[in-house]
Motif scaffolding. Structure first.
Motif, PDB file in Angstrom:
ATOM      1  N   MET A  36      18.271  72.293 -44.811  1.00 27.43           N
ATOM      2  CA  MET A  36      17.290  73.341 -45.060  1.00 27.43           C
ATOM      3  C   MET A  36      16.525  73.611 -43.769  1.00 27.43           C
ATOM      4  SD  MET A  36      13.998  73.419 -47.580  1.00 27.43           S
ATOM      5  CE  MET A  36      14.747  73.984 -49.065  1.00 27.43           C
ATOM      6  N   ASP A  37      16.328  74.854 -43.507  1.00 28.28           N
ATOM      7  CA  ASP A  37      15.596  75.290 -42.328  1.00 28.28           C
ATOM      8  C   ASP A  37      14.109  74.999 -42.527  1.00 28.28           C
ATOM      9  OD1 ASP A  37      14.817  76.548 -39.998  1.00 28.28           O
ATOM     10  OD2 ASP A  37      15.064  78.585 -40.802  1.00 28.28           O
ATOM     11  N   TRP A  38      13.428  74.445 -41.526  1.00 27.58           N
ATOM     12  CA  TRP A  38      12.010  74.102 -41.669  1.00 27.58           C
ATOM     13  C   TRP A  38      11.135  75.340 -41.833  1.00 27.58           C
ATOM     14  CZ3 TRP A  38       8.185  75.517 -38.257  1.00 27.58           C
ATOM     15  CH2 TRP A  38       8.603  76.055 -37.043  1.00 27.58           C
ATOM     16  N   LYS A  39      11.549  76.482 -41.291  1.00 28.32           N
ATOM     17  CA  LYS A  39      10.774  77.720 -41.449  1.00 28.32           C
ATOM     18  C   LYS A  39      10.785  78.178 -42.913  1.00 28.32           C
ATOM     19  CE  LYS A  39      11.505  79.387 -36.761  1.00 28.32           C
ATOM     20  NZ  LYS A  39      12.102  80.434 -35.927  1.00 28.32           N
ATOM     21  N   ALA A  40      11.922  78.068 -43.554  1.00 24.74           N
ATOM     22  CA  ALA A  40      12.022  78.428 -44.968  1.00 24.74           C
ATOM     23  C   ALA A  40      11.185  77.476 -45.826  1.00 24.74           C
ATOM     24  CB  ALA A  40      13.476  78.415 -45.426  1.00 24.74           C
TER      25      ALA A  40
END
Length: 103
Positions: free
Chosen positions: A1-5
Motif C-alpha cells: 500500500m502506498d503511504w500517500k493513500a
C-alpha cells in the motif's frame, strides 16, 4: 500500500468521524418555533386556541435536580367557554415540556 493513500484515507476517515459526531451524535437543540408548534398541536386536541407566543432566547433553569436551558412560552385557549392563558416551560435540548401552568 502506498503511504500517500494511507495518509489520505486516515484524514478522510477522521473528517468523516468529526462530521458524524457533530451533526448526528453531538448535542443538538430543538428550535423554539418547533417546540411552540408541538405545544399548540397538543392544546388543539382539547379545543380551539386563540394565540400563542414563545421567547426565542433560552434561559437557564434550575429546580431541584433539573439544571438545563429552557424556552418560556404561552397559549391562549378557549376552555369551558372562557379564554384561559397558559404558560409553559420547555427544555431547549429535548423539547420536553417541563411545566404548564394557568396564569
Amino acid at each position: 500500500m502506498d503511504w500517500k493513500a494511507f495518509v489520505a484515507g486516515t484524514f478522510a476517515g477522521a473528517a468523516a468521524g468529526h462530521l458524524l459526531y457533530h451533526y448526528v451524535l453531538g448535542d443538538s437543540e430543538i428550535s423554539g418555533d418547533v417546540i411552540l408548534e408541538n405545544v399548540k398541536d397538543a392544546f388543539k386536541k382539547e379545543g380551539p386556541i386563540e394565540g400563542s407566543w414563545i421567547q426565542l432566547k433560552k434561559q437557564h433553569y434550575k429546580k431541584y435536580a433539573i439544571d438545563t436551558y429552557v424556552y418560556h412560552g404561552g397559549i391562549t385557549a378557549i376552555r369551558e367557554g372562557e379564554k384561559k392563558q397558559f404558560e409553559f416551560i420547555a427544555d431547549a435540548k429535548t423539547g420536553t415540556v417541563i411545566d404548564i401552568y394557568l396564569t
